[in-house]
Design an enzyme around this catalytic site. Sequence first.
Site, PDB file in Angstrom:
ATOM      1  N   ASP A   9      -5.271  12.772  20.229  1.00  0.00           N
ATOM      2  CA  ASP A   9      -5.565  12.439  18.831  1.00  0.00           C
ATOM      3  C   ASP A   9      -7.001  11.933  18.791  1.00  0.00           C
ATOM      4  OD1 ASP A   9      -5.127  11.757  16.057  1.00  0.00           O
ATOM      5  OD2 ASP A   9      -4.890   9.675  16.647  1.00  0.00           O
ATOM      6  N   SER A  10      -7.521  11.803  17.566  1.00  0.00           N
ATOM      7  CA  SER A  10      -8.843  11.201  17.404  1.00  0.00           C
ATOM      8  C   SER A  10      -8.834   9.743  17.854  1.00  0.00           C
ATOM      9  CB  SER A  10      -9.259  11.252  15.938  1.00  0.00           C
ATOM     10  OG  SER A  10      -8.376  10.452  15.172  1.00  0.00           O
ATOM     11  N   TYR A  41     -11.976  11.418  12.831  1.00  0.00           N
ATOM     12  CA  TYR A  41     -12.321  12.838  12.723  1.00  0.00           C
ATOM     13  C   TYR A  41     -12.387  13.267  11.248  1.00  0.00           C
ATOM     14  CZ  TYR A  41     -11.227  14.162  17.675  1.00  0.00           C
ATOM     15  OH  TYR A  41     -11.207  14.332  19.039  1.00  0.00           O
ATOM     16  N   GLY A  42     -11.699  12.481  10.392  1.00  0.00           N
ATOM     17  CA  GLY A  42     -11.425  12.898   9.015  1.00  0.00           C
ATOM     18  C   GLY A  42     -12.593  13.446   8.218  1.00  0.00           C
ATOM     19  N   CYS A  72      -2.572  15.060  15.891  1.00  0.00           N
ATOM     20  CA  CYS A  72      -3.564  14.718  14.871  1.00  0.00           C
ATOM     21  C   CYS A  72      -3.506  15.805  13.808  1.00  0.00           C
ATOM     22  CB  CYS A  72      -4.944  14.687  15.523  1.00  0.00           C
ATOM     23  SG  CYS A  72      -6.307  14.411  14.379  1.00  0.00           S
ATOM     24  N   ASN A  73      -3.237  15.411  12.573  1.00  0.00           N
ATOM     25  CA  ASN A  73      -3.172  16.408  11.494  1.00  0.00           C
ATOM     26  C   ASN A  73      -4.526  17.063  11.265  1.00  0.00           C
ATOM     27  OD1 ASN A  73      -0.423  16.158   9.726  1.00  0.00           O
ATOM     28  ND2 ASN A  73      -0.914  14.248  10.757  1.00  0.00           N
ATOM     29  N   THR A  74      -5.582  16.264  11.361  1.00  0.00           N
ATOM     30  CA  THR A  74      -6.920  16.785  11.083  1.00  0.00           C
ATOM     31  C   THR A  74      -7.313  17.828  12.134  1.00  0.00           C
ATOM     32  OG1 THR A  74      -7.422  14.566  10.277  1.00  0.00           O
ATOM     33  CG2 THR A  74      -9.275  16.079  10.513  1.00  0.00           C
ATOM     34  N   GLU A 150      -7.573   1.651  13.929  1.00  0.00           N
ATOM     35  CA  GLU A 150      -8.256   1.695  15.232  1.00  0.00           C
ATOM     36  C   GLU A 150      -8.663   0.285  15.672  1.00  0.00           C
ATOM     37  OE1 GLU A 150      -9.177   4.248  17.535  1.00  0.00           O
ATOM     38  OE2 GLU A 150      -7.574   5.266  16.471  1.00  0.00           O
ATOM     39  N   CYS A 182      -1.157  11.865   8.225  1.00  0.00           N
ATOM     40  CA  CYS A 182      -2.112  11.504   9.281  1.00  0.00           C
ATOM     41  C   CYS A 182      -1.314  10.678  10.273  1.00  0.00           C
ATOM     42  CB  CYS A 182      -3.250  10.665   8.690  1.00  0.00           C
ATOM     43  SG  CYS A 182      -4.282   9.843   9.927  1.00  0.00           S
ATOM     44  N   THR A 183      -1.471  10.962  11.563  1.00  0.00           N
ATOM     45  CA  THR A 183      -0.609  10.305  12.551  1.00  0.00           C
ATOM     46  C   THR A 183      -0.915   8.821  12.718  1.00  0.00           C
ATOM     47  OG1 THR A 183      -2.094  11.097  14.304  1.00  0.00           O
ATOM     48  CG2 THR A 183      -0.128  12.414  13.836  1.00  0.00           C
TER      49      THR A 183
END
Length: 270
Positions: A9-10, A41-42, A72-74, A150, A182-183
Site C-alpha cells: 500500500d502507499s 498516492y491520492g 490500495c484502491n488508488t 499515517e 481507501c484502505t
Amino acid sequence: MKQPIGVFDSGIGGLSVLREIRALLPNEDLLYVADSGFAPYGHRSAAFIIQRALSISEFLLERGAKAIVVACNTATAVAIEKLRQKFVIPIVGMEPGIKPAAAISKSKVIGVLATEGTLNSDRFSTLLTRSTENLEIIVQPCPGLVEQIEAGDFTGSATRALVVRYVLPLLARGADTLVLGCTHYPLLRTLIAQIAGPAVHIIDTGPAVALQLQHRLVTSQLHTDNSQLGTQQFWTSSPLERQHAVISRVLGQSIQINPLPSIDNEVDKT
Ligand code: DGL
C-alpha cells in the site's frame, strides 16, 4: 506452496487488508510493504504510482512472492493492469464496494469516500456505469485524512473534524451507506461509525479481498500446506521509529520493521 504472499500500500492503510488475510489464511507467510515515504498516492500522477507499484512488486517477487495483493484502491485503480501485463502471478486488487452497498442500502443513496486518484480513474468510472440503476452515488474525496492516519492520529480532534466534514454532508443528502474506498479508512472505522451513527452501514471490502485471494490461491494450487502460523515481514520507505509504533499499534503486537531499500530513483516525484 510455501512461498509468501506480497501485500503493499502507499502506507499503513493496507494493514486493514493484511489483518483480514491473516484472519482467513493464518498459515500463509506474508510480506508487507508500506510505501509511507511516498504517501499519500491520492494526488500523485498516474506515472508515479505505476512506477512505484512496479518497483514494489519486483521487490516482493525477488523475495519469492507467489501472489500480490495491491492493498490500495488508488494503486489498483491506476496500476493493476500494468502489473498484470508484466507479472504472471495472481495479482488481487481493491475496488470500492458499491455492489454490496447497493444490496444493503434502503435509501438507495450511497456515499463513497476515496482518494482523488481513485475517484478520477477510468476504472472507477467503469464501476459506476456497471452499478445498479435507481442508485444515487455521491463521491467524496477526503484530502488530509490519509496524512492523519499515517501520523497515527486515529481519534484526535483534527482527524475527527475531517471525518465530520466529509461524512455529515453525505448523510444530509440521504446516504444510509458509506463505502470506504481507501484502505486507510477502515483504520478509522470506529470514529466514522461514531460520527455517522448506528443506522448507517459501513462497507469495507477488505474481507472480500481476502476471500478473493484465497480463491485465487486454491484455484492456482498456490495455497500453503503449512500447518504452523505463517510469518509476517514488514518494510517501509519512511523513518523506522515512527512506522514501528504505528504499525505495532494497528496490529496490536510489536512487529519488526525493515527499511525498504531504494527501489527506484528515476520517477518523476509529482
Ligand atoms: N490506502 C490507499 C488507497 O486505498 C491510500 C491512498 C493514498 O495514499 O492517498 O487508496
